[in-house]
Design an enzyme around this catalytic site. Structure first.
Site, PDB file in Angstrom:
ATOM      1  N   SER A 171      -1.887   0.593   4.588  1.00 35.64           N
ATOM      2  CA  SER A 171      -0.456   0.160   4.156  1.00 35.64           C
ATOM      3  C   SER A 171       0.523   0.256   5.249  1.00 35.64           C
ATOM      4  CB  SER A 171       0.025   0.442   2.940  1.00 35.64           C
ATOM      5  OG  SER A 171       1.255  -0.212   2.502  1.00 35.64           O
TER       6      SER A 171
ATOM      7  N   TYR B  15       2.619   7.266  -1.600  1.00 39.33           N
ATOM      8  CA  TYR B  15       1.751   6.390  -0.945  1.00 39.33           C
ATOM      9  C   TYR B  15       1.523   6.253   0.456  1.00 39.33           C
ATOM     10  CZ  TYR B  15       0.588   1.360  -1.286  1.00 39.33           C
ATOM     11  OH  TYR B  15      -0.276   0.108  -1.223  1.00 39.33           O
TER      12      TYR B  15
ATOM     13  N   LYS C 251      -1.805   6.498   2.390  1.00 39.88           N
ATOM     14  CA  LYS C 251      -2.275   5.292   3.023  1.00 39.88           C
ATOM     15  C   LYS C 251      -2.467   5.653   4.512  1.00 39.88           C
ATOM     16  CE  LYS C 251      -2.787   2.032   0.230  1.00 39.88           C
ATOM     17  NZ  LYS C 251      -4.080   1.737  -0.350  1.00 39.88           N
TER      18      LYS C 251
HETATM   19  P1  NAI Z   1      -3.964  -4.277  -8.098  1.00 33.08           P
HETATM   20  O1  NAI Z   1      -2.986  -3.529  -9.073  1.00 33.08           O
HETATM   21  O2  NAI Z   1      -3.977  -5.694  -8.397  1.00 33.08           O
HETATM   22  O3  NAI Z   1      -5.222  -3.577  -7.612  1.00 33.08           O
HETATM   23  C1  NAI Z   1      -5.479  -2.309  -7.757  1.00 33.08           C
HETATM   24  C2  NAI Z   1      -6.895  -2.114  -8.282  1.00 33.08           C
HETATM   25  O4  NAI Z   1      -7.385  -1.017  -8.593  1.00 33.08           O
HETATM   26  C3  NAI Z   1      -6.556  -2.505  -9.995  1.00 33.08           C
HETATM   27  O5  NAI Z   1      -7.465  -3.451 -10.471  1.00 33.08           O
HETATM   28  C4  NAI Z   1      -6.644  -1.002 -10.664  1.00 33.08           C
HETATM   29  O6  NAI Z   1      -7.179  -1.399 -11.992  1.00 33.08           O
HETATM   30  C5  NAI Z   1      -7.767  -0.359  -9.768  1.00 33.08           C
HETATM   31  N1  NAI Z   1      -7.660   1.029  -9.941  1.00 33.08           N
HETATM   32  C6  NAI Z   1      -6.496   1.739 -10.094  1.00 33.08           C
HETATM   33  N2  NAI Z   1      -6.964   2.965 -10.206  1.00 33.08           N
HETATM   34  C7  NAI Z   1      -8.308   3.299 -10.057  1.00 33.08           C
HETATM   35  C8  NAI Z   1      -9.303   4.256 -10.039  1.00 33.08           C
HETATM   36  N3  NAI Z   1      -8.827   5.438 -10.186  1.00 33.08           N
HETATM   37  N4  NAI Z   1     -10.411   3.823 -10.196  1.00 33.08           N
HETATM   38  C9  NAI Z   1     -10.974   2.570  -9.841  1.00 33.08           C
HETATM   39  N5  NAI Z   1     -10.110   1.607  -9.990  1.00 33.08           N
HETATM   40  C10 NAI Z   1      -8.800   1.776  -9.890  1.00 33.08           C
HETATM   41  O7  NAI Z   1      -3.042  -4.185  -6.740  1.00 33.08           O
HETATM   42  P2  NAI Z   1      -3.618  -4.949  -5.222  1.00 33.08           P
HETATM   43  O8  NAI Z   1      -2.462  -5.443  -4.503  1.00 33.08           O
HETATM   44  O9  NAI Z   1      -4.625  -5.947  -5.303  1.00 33.08           O
HETATM   45  O10 NAI Z   1      -3.995  -3.574  -4.286  1.00 33.08           O
HETATM   46  C11 NAI Z   1      -5.275  -3.565  -3.737  1.00 33.08           C
HETATM   47  C12 NAI Z   1      -5.306  -2.429  -2.474  1.00 33.08           C
HETATM   48  O11 NAI Z   1      -4.379  -3.085  -1.456  1.00 33.08           O
HETATM   49  C13 NAI Z   1      -4.590  -1.137  -3.147  1.00 33.08           C
HETATM   50  O12 NAI Z   1      -5.060  -0.043  -2.276  1.00 33.08           O
HETATM   51  C14 NAI Z   1      -3.025  -1.445  -2.586  1.00 33.08           C
HETATM   52  O13 NAI Z   1      -2.591   0.055  -2.321  1.00 33.08           O
HETATM   53  C15 NAI Z   1      -3.299  -1.918  -1.058  1.00 33.08           C
HETATM   54  N6  NAI Z   1      -2.273  -2.807  -0.736  1.00 33.08           N
HETATM   55  C16 NAI Z   1      -1.721  -4.043  -1.333  1.00 33.08           C
HETATM   56  C17 NAI Z   1      -0.566  -4.654  -0.627  1.00 33.08           C
HETATM   57  C18 NAI Z   1      -0.212  -5.991  -1.189  1.00 33.08           C
HETATM   58  O14 NAI Z   1       0.829  -6.665  -0.803  1.00 33.08           O
HETATM   59  N7  NAI Z   1      -0.795  -6.269  -2.334  1.00 33.08           N
HETATM   60  C19 NAI Z   1       0.139  -3.806   0.524  1.00 33.08           C
HETATM   61  C20 NAI Z   1      -0.505  -3.019   1.106  1.00 33.08           C
HETATM   62  C21 NAI Z   1      -1.640  -2.178   0.364  1.00 33.08           C
END
Ligand code: NAI
Length: 299
Positions: A153, A166, A170
């Protein structure tokens, strides 16, 4: 040129019950990959859990004509990581692609950032990647093939207010990616990272109206390409969002060479040290050492 496919390939996507991970799963499944949908199903801050999140997403993939199994272990423990990889082995007999995507947020200005806000974030993002990658890596080495895509990120690469936990996790993934790239080279294992920007439950409040143009499905082609057999690069980081794709890299300035360096010399030549003209992009530590050697030789 032929379309890009993933027939016979098995992909584990952590945190793919929703958000970006689910989009990656849909794209790879539509191109023939067999998918492990892993998701703990908690809240954005990582509280609670819901086993049905992974199952619902896996069923949605099947309904679209794909092949997917669900796993609801947490990436945050080594046992969880083992169980996630075992799900792939038991269902499909191998693992070719690992997308470390699971994530949570616990933002707070640094002076208020207590350990309960730090540890779980490091555990999911950084330790989580270690926990799942290690058992997958062992399989990838055995089969002499693998693709790992980590989700970094800009919060770490550039820095973002309120995200010391975070951002550190990252940016840790960037170092992790670069070391994996070097160690995996011998076994045809490639590791790259993305720094995405997209509208998901994690970001919808932060992005405001701009979020309307930042669709999560626009990130998945980047991930899918980095996860493909033909991907030519390893150890690289790609910024992506809304259709923009660009490469982040770590540059080293030409700097100065003065074996008798003093603190005054630092002051007097600081602009020269920081001057970005003529920078290099080291691919490995030897590149930096070669630069030093060239200075020693007076080149
Ligand atoms: P999101 O919250 O929809 O997806 C994250 C998923 O990870 C969720 O479904 C959650 O239940 C799951 N999760 C959390 N802890 C867990 C664990 N211990 N074991 C298994 N699953 C677990 O959010 P998003 O945006 O789809 O995020 C996906 C990745 O992208 C993350 O790593 C986030 O940090 C990264 N990211 C997202 C950005 C964005 O603009 N959406 C920006 C930069 C990074």
């Amino acid at each position: 040129m032929a379309d890009i496919g993933y027939d016979g390939k098995v992909a584990i996507i952590t945190g793919s019950g929703g958000g970006l991970g689910f989009e990656h799963a849909k794209l790879l499944a539509s191109r023939g990959a067999q998918i492990v949908i892993n998701d703990l199903g908690g809240t954005v801050s990582g509280d609670g859990g819901d086993a049905t999140a992974a199952e619902t997403a896996a069923k949605a993939i099947e309904d679209l004509g794909g092949v997917a199994v669900a796993n609801h272990d947490s990436v945050a423990t080594p046992e969880g990581g083992e169980a996630i990889v075992n799900t792939a082995i038991e269902a499909f007999g191998r693992v070719d692609i690992l997308i470390n995507n699971a994530g949570i947020l616990r933002d707070k200005a640094f002076h208020n950032m207590t350990p309960d806000l730090v540890d779980p974030v490091i555990d999911v993002h950084l330790r989580g990647a270690f926990n799942v990658t290690r058992p997958a890596w062992i399989k990838m080495r055995e089969q002499n093939y693998g693709r790992v895509v980590n989700t970094a990120s800009t919060a770490g690469i550039i820095g973002n207010f309120g995200q010391a936990n975070y951002g550190a996790a990252k940016m840790g993934l960037v170092g992790f990616t670069r070391v994996l790239a070097q160690e995996g080279g011998r076994n045809n294992i490639k590791a790259n990272a993305i720094a995405p920007i997209a509208r998901t439950r994690m970001t919808e409040e932060l992005l405001g109206p701009m979020g309307e143009q930042l669709n999560p499905e626009q990130i998945s082609p980047v991930v899918a390409w980095l996860a493909h057999e033909d991907c030519p690069v390893t150890g690289e980081i790609y910024s992506c969002g809304g259709g923009m794709v660009a490469r982040f890299f770590i540059g080293l300035t030409t700097g100065i060479f003065d074996p008798n360096l003093t603190v005054e010399g630092m002051r007097d030549r600081f602009d020269e040290i920081r001057d970005e003209d003529g920078y290099m992009v080291p691919a490995e530590t030897a590149d930096e050492l070669r630069k030093l050697l060239a200075y020693f030789k007076g080149e």
